[in-house]
Write an enzyme that holds these catalytic residues in place. Structure first.
Site, short mmCIF file in Angstrom:
data_model
loop_
_atom_site.label_atom_id
_atom_site.label_comp_id
_atom_site.label_asym_id
_atom_site.label_seq_id
_atom_site.Cartn_x
_atom_site.Cartn_y
_atom_site.Cartn_z
N HIS A 97 45.28 11.67 46.75
CA HIS A 97 44.27 11.39 45.73
C HIS A 97 42.94 11.07 46.41
O HIS A 97 42.91 10.53 47.50
CB HIS A 97 44.73 10.21 44.88
CG HIS A 97 43.86 9.95 43.70
ND1 HIS A 97 43.87 10.75 42.58
CD2 HIS A 97 42.92 8.99 43.47
CE1 HIS A 97 43.00 10.29 41.70
NE2 HIS A 97 42.42 9.22 42.22
N ASP A 131 49.13 13.95 45.93
CA ASP A 131 48.58 12.89 45.07
C ASP A 131 49.69 12.32 44.19
O ASP A 131 50.11 12.96 43.23
CB ASP A 131 47.46 13.48 44.22
CG ASP A 131 46.75 12.44 43.36
OD1 ASP A 131 47.24 11.30 43.27
OD2 ASP A 131 45.71 12.79 42.76
N CYS A 179 38.30 11.40 40.31
CA CYS A 179 39.26 10.35 39.96
C CYS A 179 39.05 9.93 38.51
O CYS A 179 39.16 10.75 37.61
CB CYS A 179 39.10 9.19 40.95
SG CYS A 179 40.18 7.77 40.68
#
Length: 313
Positions: free
Chosen positions: A240, A208, A160
């Site tokens: 995600h 995502d 991330c």
């Protein structure tokens, strides 16, 4: 009083109420972020076991996981998500160390970690990439001097926020032997990507919404145009942050498959002894010191329903 004046008064009153509500909400949000920060020191202390001397900034708290076998071992720097260093990252570091790597997971937010979404966003927008790169420079310099470590075979991986941070650091420090990006907002300019020396692995989720597939495809094209050895994999139907922690990875599915792909990548890039000089860790290259509001809004939306990574700990 004329009808027009009455309407203006009503509009002014409504606007005043709206502004007041917004200001009150902002004040409450600011206080809540500050209150959450009061627990950061204790949370961070529970997931760190090493203090690394700072170079251009304060000392860096980190979690270090080492293999059970004697070295010299390759090194992987592991960068956390926008929550900060937490038990999920520690579990991944321990899992990777079992494969024969010294894993260093530093605190990239200089003492801040959270499970509160507004604070996570605050951490990202208030921490310049220059500071993060300086702290990772200190980590790399320190770990290269540790016993049982091969100072040349150093790679980086991030998730991330950490995925983007890993990529930015690879642009900053071309001595890295490998870079793995898990669903990090990519850099797509081939001219900038030319700086990267070692191979790159990019792992993204097909579902995502925080990183458009067009950006992922542009990243793949940019790496190829820059002549960087690379593999970019999109896992269908995955959101995600789908590679959560060691427990999730060991359960198999897409998490296990993505982790296995990373292991194959690092095995090819880091497991063979190398003789290249380490070189400088601070080339003169620009960095992106702001994440960008659009990706941050998408990240916040994507994470709104996610579990608190500190819950149960």
């Amino acid at each position: 009083m004329s009808r027009g004046r009455k309407v203006l008064r009503i509009v002014a009153r409504v606007l005043g109420i709206v502004v007041g509500v917004v200001l009150l909400a902002m004040a409450v949000l600011a206080v809540s972020i500050a209150l959450d920060g009061r627990g950061s020191a204790a949370r961070l202390s529970s997931v760190t076991n090493t203090t690394i001397p700072g170079a251009a900034g304060p000392d860096v708290k980190a979690y270090v996981a080492t293999p059970a076998t004697p070295g010299p071992h390759p090194v992987v720097i592991m960068i956390h998500e926008f929550w900060g260093l937490n038990p999920d990252i520690v579990s991944k570091a321990d899992l990777l160390a079992k494969e024969g790597y010294v894993v260093v997971a530093p605190d990239a937010f200089r003492g801040s970690t959270t499970g509160y979404l507004p604070k996570a966003i605050y951490q990202v927008v208030t921490t310049p990439a220059e500071e993060i790169n300086a702290d990772i420079d200190a980590v790399v310099e320190w770990v290269r001097k540790q016993p049982g470590v091969d100072p040349v075979r150093v790679g980086i991986v991030g998730f991330c926020f950490g995925g983007r941070t890993s990529l930015l650091y690879a642009l900053h420090n071309p001595t890295l032997q490998a870079t793995s990006v898990f669903y990090g907002q990519p850099v797509t300019d081939p001219k900038r990507l030319e700086t990267i020396r070692g191979p790159v692995l990019g792992i993204f989720g097909g579902a995502d919404v925080s990183i458009p597939l067009e950006d992922v495809q542009a990243f793949e094209r940019g790496l190829k145009q820059a002549g960087v050895e690379s593999t970019v994999t999109i896992y269908p139907n995955q959101p995600h942050a789908f590679v959560k922690n060691a427990e999730g990875i060991q359960s198999g599915g897409a998490q296990g498959a993505a982790w296995a792909e990373m292991l194959r990548f690092f095995k090819g890039a880091l497991q063979q002894p190398r003789t290249e000089p380490t070189g400088s860790t601070a080339p003169s290259r620009p960095v992106d010191d702001f994440y960008g509001w659009a990706p941050i809004v998408r990240l916040a939306t994507q994470h709104a329903g996610h579990d608190n990574p500190w819950s149960g700990h």
